[in-house]
Design a protein around this motif. Sequence first.
Motif, PDB file in Angstrom:
ATOM      1  N   GLN A 189       0.933  -1.196  -0.040  1.00  0.00           N
ATOM      2  CA  GLN A 189       0.016   0.098   0.117  1.00  0.00           C
ATOM      3  C   GLN A 189       0.850   1.166  -0.051  1.00  0.00           C
ATOM      4  N   PHE A 190       2.110   1.111   0.331  1.00  0.00           N
ATOM      5  CA  PHE A 190       2.963   2.287   0.250  1.00  0.00           C
ATOM      6  C   PHE A 190       3.196   2.993  -1.198  1.00  0.00           C
ATOM      7  N   SER A 191       3.018   4.199  -1.172  1.00  0.00           N
ATOM      8  CA  SER A 191       3.499   5.058  -2.323  1.00  0.00           C
ATOM      9  C   SER A 191       4.973   4.743  -2.557  1.00  0.00           C
ATOM     10  N   PRO A 192       5.529   5.065  -3.665  1.00  0.00           N
ATOM     11  CA  PRO A 192       6.896   4.747  -3.936  1.00  0.00           C
ATOM     12  C   PRO A 192       7.749   5.664  -3.229  1.00  0.00           C
ATOM     13  N   GLN A 193       7.181   6.875  -2.824  1.00  0.00           N
ATOM     14  CA  GLN A 193       8.090   8.054  -1.870  1.00  0.00           C
ATOM     15  C   GLN A 193       8.083   7.367  -0.460  1.00  0.00           C
ATOM     16  N   GLU A 194       6.833   7.049  -0.063  1.00  0.00           N
ATOM     17  CA  GLU A 194       6.745   6.431   1.477  1.00  0.00           C
ATOM     18  C   GLU A 194       7.782   5.229   1.563  1.00  0.00           C
ATOM     19  N   LEU A 195       7.760   4.418   0.446  1.00  0.00           N
ATOM     20  CA  LEU A 195       8.569   3.162   0.500  1.00  0.00           C
ATOM     21  C   LEU A 195      10.040   3.446   0.514  1.00  0.00           C
ATOM     22  N   SER A 196      10.623   4.260  -0.350  1.00  0.00           N
ATOM     23  CA  SER A 196      11.793   4.867  -0.520  1.00  0.00           C
ATOM     24  C   SER A 196      12.335   5.275   0.920  1.00  0.00           C
ATOM     25  N   ASN A 197      11.452   6.260   1.434  1.00  0.00           N
ATOM     26  CA  ASN A 197      11.695   6.900   2.835  1.00  0.00           C
ATOM     27  C   ASN A 197      12.013   5.845   3.963  1.00  0.00           C
ATOM     28  N   LEU A 198      11.102   4.770   3.957  1.00  0.00           N
ATOM     29  CA  LEU A 198      11.162   3.965   5.110  1.00  0.00           C
ATOM     30  C   LEU A 198      12.492   3.026   4.792  1.00  0.00           C
ATOM     31  N   LEU A 199      12.699   2.668   3.432  1.00  0.00           N
ATOM     32  CA  LEU A 199      14.079   1.867   3.357  1.00  0.00           C
ATOM     33  C   LEU A 199      15.193   2.723   3.666  1.00  0.00           C
ATOM     34  N   TRP A 200      15.350   4.039   3.185  1.00  0.00           N
ATOM     35  CA  TRP A 200      16.321   5.001   3.630  1.00  0.00           C
ATOM     36  C   TRP A 200      16.665   4.840   5.153  1.00  0.00           C
ATOM     37  N   ALA A 201      15.325   4.929   6.020  1.00  0.00           N
ATOM     38  CA  ALA A 201      15.560   5.124   7.544  1.00  0.00           C
ATOM     39  C   ALA A 201      16.232   4.034   7.944  1.00  0.00           C
ATOM     40  N   LEU A 202      15.601   2.588   7.464  1.00  0.00           N
ATOM     41  CA  LEU A 202      16.273   1.398   8.117  1.00  0.00           C
ATOM     42  C   LEU A 202      17.603   1.247   7.631  1.00  0.00           C
ATOM     43  N   GLY A 203      18.306   1.613   6.512  1.00  0.00           N
ATOM     44  CA  GLY A 203      19.278   1.658   6.216  1.00  0.00           C
ATOM     45  C   GLY A 203      20.255   2.469   7.272  1.00  0.00           C
ATOM     46  N   LYS A 204      19.665   3.697   7.491  1.00  0.00           N
ATOM     47  CA  LYS A 204      20.547   4.628   8.065  1.00  0.00           C
ATOM     48  C   LYS A 204      20.706   4.223   9.400  1.00  0.00           C
ATOM     49  N   ILE A 205      19.619   3.536  10.083  1.00  0.00           N
ATOM     50  CA  ILE A 205      19.759   3.270  11.309  1.00  0.00           C
ATOM     51  C   ILE A 205      20.383   1.741  11.507  1.00  0.00           C
ATOM     52  N   ALA A 206      20.581   1.215  10.366  1.00  0.00           N
ATOM     53  CA  ALA A 206      21.113  -0.174  10.294  1.00  0.00           C
ATOM     54  C   ALA A 206      20.264  -1.187  10.815  1.00  0.00           C
ATOM     55  N   VAL A 207      18.935  -1.204  10.498  1.00  0.00           N
ATOM     56  CA  VAL A 207      18.199  -2.301  10.958  1.00  0.00           C
ATOM     57  C   VAL A 207      17.513  -3.078   9.886  1.00  0.00           C
ATOM     58  N   ARG A 208      17.812  -4.274   9.914  1.00  0.00           N
ATOM     59  CA  ARG A 208      17.351  -5.054   8.706  1.00  0.00           C
ATOM     60  C   ARG A 208      15.994  -5.979   9.382  1.00  0.00           C
ATOM     61  N   ASP A 209      15.066  -6.002   8.587  1.00  0.00           N
ATOM     62  CA  ASP A 209      13.611  -6.900   8.991  1.00  0.00           C
ATOM     63  C   ASP A 209      13.667  -7.687   7.440  1.00  0.00           C
ATOM     64  N   ASN A 210      14.177  -8.923   7.665  1.00  0.00           N
ATOM     65  CA  ASN A 210      14.376  -9.686   6.229  1.00  0.00           C
ATOM     66  C   ASN A 210      12.832  -9.982   5.865  1.00  0.00           C
ATOM     67  N   VAL A 211      11.926 -10.054   6.319  1.00  0.00           N
ATOM     68  CA  VAL A 211      10.446 -10.146   6.045  1.00  0.00           C
ATOM     69  C   VAL A 211      10.079  -8.873   5.072  1.00  0.00           C
ATOM     70  N   PHE A 212      10.229  -7.813   5.877  1.00  0.00           N
ATOM     71  CA  PHE A 212       9.765  -6.500   5.161  1.00  0.00           C
ATOM     72  C   PHE A 212      10.749  -6.458   3.871  1.00  0.00           C
TER      73      PHE A 212
END
Length: 847
Positions: free
Chosen positions: A156-179
Motif C-alpha cells: 500500500q505504500f506509495s513509492p516515496q513512502e517506501l523509499s523513505n522507509l527503506l532509507w531510514a532502516l538503512g541509516k539506522i542499520a536495522v534489517r527486517d528480512n521479511v519486510f
Amino acid sequence: MARLNSEITQAANQGSEALLGLAERRAAEFNAINAATALHRLARLHGGENFRQGPLAGSRAFDQLLAKSLEILALPPGWQCDARAVSTIAHAFGTLGLQDAHAADVVVKAASSRLEGFDRQGLANLAWAVAKLPKIKGTATLARKLAFAARSEVWQFSPQELSNLLWALGKIAVRDNVFMSAASDAVRHTLGEFTPQGLATVASSFARIGVFNEALLDEIAGAAEQRLKELNGRDAAQLIWAHAKFKLRKEELLNRFCKRAAEMDLRKEGKELIVSFLWSFGTLRWVPPDGDLLSRLLDRATELAPRFGAHRSVRLLTALAKLGSDSHGGTGTTPSKAELLGLVEALADNVALLCDRMGAQEVGISAWALVTLQPRNLPTVLRELVARASVSEVLQDLNWWSIAHLEYACRLAPMDGEDGTNMASLLEDLVGQCVKETGKIQRESRIFQDRPSSAAAAMQPWASLEKQTIGPESRILVVGPGRHVRRSLRATGATVVQWRRFASGLAGQATRAWPAMGPFDACALRYPNSSEAFEFALHAVAANMKRGAPLWVFGDVREGVLSVTRAMKGLFKLKLPIEEKGDSRILTAFRCRKGIKKVKGSIDAWLRQETIDFGAGPRSWWSLPGLFAGGLVDVMTQYLLDTLTKMTRGTQAEAPVWSRMADCKVMDFACGTGVLAAGVIELLQEKARLCMLDADAAALEAARLNFPDLPDSAVLLADGFAGLGRQENVEVPMEPFDLIVSNPPVHRGHADDLRVLKDLIAEAPRWLQPHGELWLVTQEHIPTGRLCREAAMLSGEAFHSFYQDLEMHPTHDGRFVVWRARRTTRVGKESAGAPKRLRQDAAGLYG
C-alpha cells in the motif's frame, strides 16, 4: 483551538517571522494539532537549512515552541496527542535538521507507546524522522517495530513512502528480512512509478542494510538508465555506491552514470558526496574513462580536506591507496601517487591530529593506506598509529583485517630505536589477538553454513505436501551441506542421497563432480553463493528429477538466494510463498512437466574451453562455471608466478634450491583447474614433477583435462593436508615436496573462513624437504604473517625455524602479498613429509 490553528496558518502564509511571533505569544495555549501545524509550516519554510546556523538557532520563540511540543509528546497516549500528531511533529524535527538528543528520546518514547495508531504514511514519515534525529538508545528498537508493522502495509505504500522507509532502516542499520523481501517484490512491480531519486535511494538502502539482490539492483539500474537525463549527481553517486558495496563492477553502466554526474558543479557539493564517489571508485578499483570527473573530485576533496574528521579522512585515504596505481584494470587513467601527494599529506595530518579519537579498525586501515601511499610525513603519523594500536582497549578491539594491515605497515616501514622496539612489541601482541579473532570467524563461518539448513529443517516445507509425495519409497537428493535437512527428510522414511561437490572431513562417495543418477522424487538444494554455481547445480538436479517433483532451495539472503528465480525459469515453477526465518530463505518449486528449457544434463555440457597465456603463447584451457576467476588466470596467481620468476631469473644473489634441481617435486595446494601449476611448469619446464590438491571435485575434473598425462594419484581430492591424513584408503605421495605453491581460498561461500589457509600453514613444513619452500599469495587484509607466527609458537623448533625469516613481497599498490617461508636451520627427516605423524598431530595444532 480550531481558530488558533487558523491563525497559525495565516501567520505562516505571512512568513517565518510572523509565525514565530505568534508562537512566542501563544505557545502555552497550543495543543498537539497546533504544535504539529506550526512545526510543519516552519519546516516548509526552513527545511534544508543548517539548523545550527539558520534563523531558528537561538530563537527564543522556537525554543518555546519546541518545549511545548516536547511537553505534548510526553503526555500519555490518548491525552490530546495521537499517532498522527507524533509523526507530523517528528517529521518536522527531521526536516528542520534538529540535533537534540532529548527531543529524539521524547519522540521515540511517544511513538513506541502509540505504534498501533500509525497509518502507512505515518510509519514512513516517523521512520524517516527518527533516522534524521540523533541516534539514542531506543532508536533501533523503534525502527525494528516500525519495520514489523510495515510488513502488512508494504503493497500500500506509495513509492516515496517506501523509499523513505527503506532509507531510514538503512541509516539506522536495522534489517527486517521479511519486510525487505516484500519490499523487493513491491519495488520491482512498481519501478516505473519511482522518481530517479527514489530508485537511487532504494538501491543504496538495500546495499546499506546488506541485503544482496542482484536481480533487483539490475532492474533499478535499468530503470535509472531509461531516465538518465532526470538523474542528478547525487542520484548517480548513490547508484554507483550501491554497486561498489556489492563489488559489482559493471563498467559500461557505471560509466553512463559517471557521465551524468560529470555535468554537476562539484564546487557546491559537500564532504559526503565527494568521499562517497571516491570511496566507490577505490572499492571497485575502477575509474571512468573520461578523467575529468575524477580530477574535479580530487580537487574538491583537497579543498575540503582540512574540514574532514577522522572517519572521512580514513575512508578517503583508503580509496586513494586503492586508486593510486595503474593496476585498477579499468579503462580510465588513475592519478599517480605524486599527483595525490598534497591531498594525502593533508589527510595524514588529520589522522595524526585525531588519532586518539580513532577506533581500532580505522587505525589498522589507515596504517596500510599511508604505507602504500608513502607521504613525507609517514614516520610521524605511523608512530602515532602504532602507539594508538598498542593501547589495551584498542588492541583488544582489532579485527583480523586490522591485524593484517598493522603487520603490513610495520614490515614495510620499519623504524629504529624506541620506535622499532614498539613496533616489534606490537607485532608480538598481535599474535594473541589474531588467535582470538580468527577463532571467532571460524565459529561464525560454521554458524553461517549451518543456519539455512537448520531453518529449513525447522520449517519442514516437505511436511505441507501431500503424504504420497514423500514417503518410505521416495529417493530424495540433498545438495551441499545440510545435516539438519538430511536428518529431517530421513524422518519421513525416505532414502536420502547426498551430493557434496566439496570434500569435507572424510571424502567418500558423497564428494562428486556430478550427482548420482536419478530419478529422484524430490531435492533439497543449498544455495552455493554464486549464480553460476547455482545454475550448474540446478541443471544437475533437474536432469535427475522426476517431472513435477518438488525442489526446496534454502540459503541466506546475504549470499543472493533471493536472485534464484531467474535461473529457475523453464526448469522449475514456484508455486508456494517463500518461507523465511531470520536471514534464511526457503523456496519451494516443482519440476516443470513440459520441457520449456533444455537441461544441460552432464558435466561435459558445462565444460568450456578457454585459453591462457603465461608469455610463451596461448594454450587451451578447460574450466567450469562458478569457479574462482572463472577457472582462469587471476591477478593474484599471476603476481605469485611473476614473483617466482623474478626469484629464479632476476638479480637475486642465489636462486632457490628448488629452481636448480633436475627433479623438482611441486604441490599446487588448492589448485582449482591447475592454473598455478601450469605457470610453475612453464617456469621449470621438464624439471617439475607435479601434484595437485583441491576440495572441489568439479574443479578437479577440469584440472584432469588440463593435465591429461598426470596420473590419478597426483590429482588429490581433499580438504587440505589434514583431509589427506584422514583418508586411510587414499594413496598419498609419501615423498616430501621441494616446493608448495598456493593461492588459497579465504572464504567458504559468503562467509570469511581461514581454515584452509591455517591448515596449509600448519602442515606445509611436514610435507616439505629440509630445503623445501612454501610460496603463497593472499590479499593484504589476510593476517598471514601472524598466522605463521602463531603456528611457529604452537609447534616447536622445526616450525619456528621454518617461519622465522618469513619473506613478504607486496604488490606496489599494497593489494596483494606473496609470502615465502623456508627453513633457516636443517631438521631431521622425521619432521618432513610424514603422513602418519600428520594424522597424529593435525588434531592438536588448531583443534
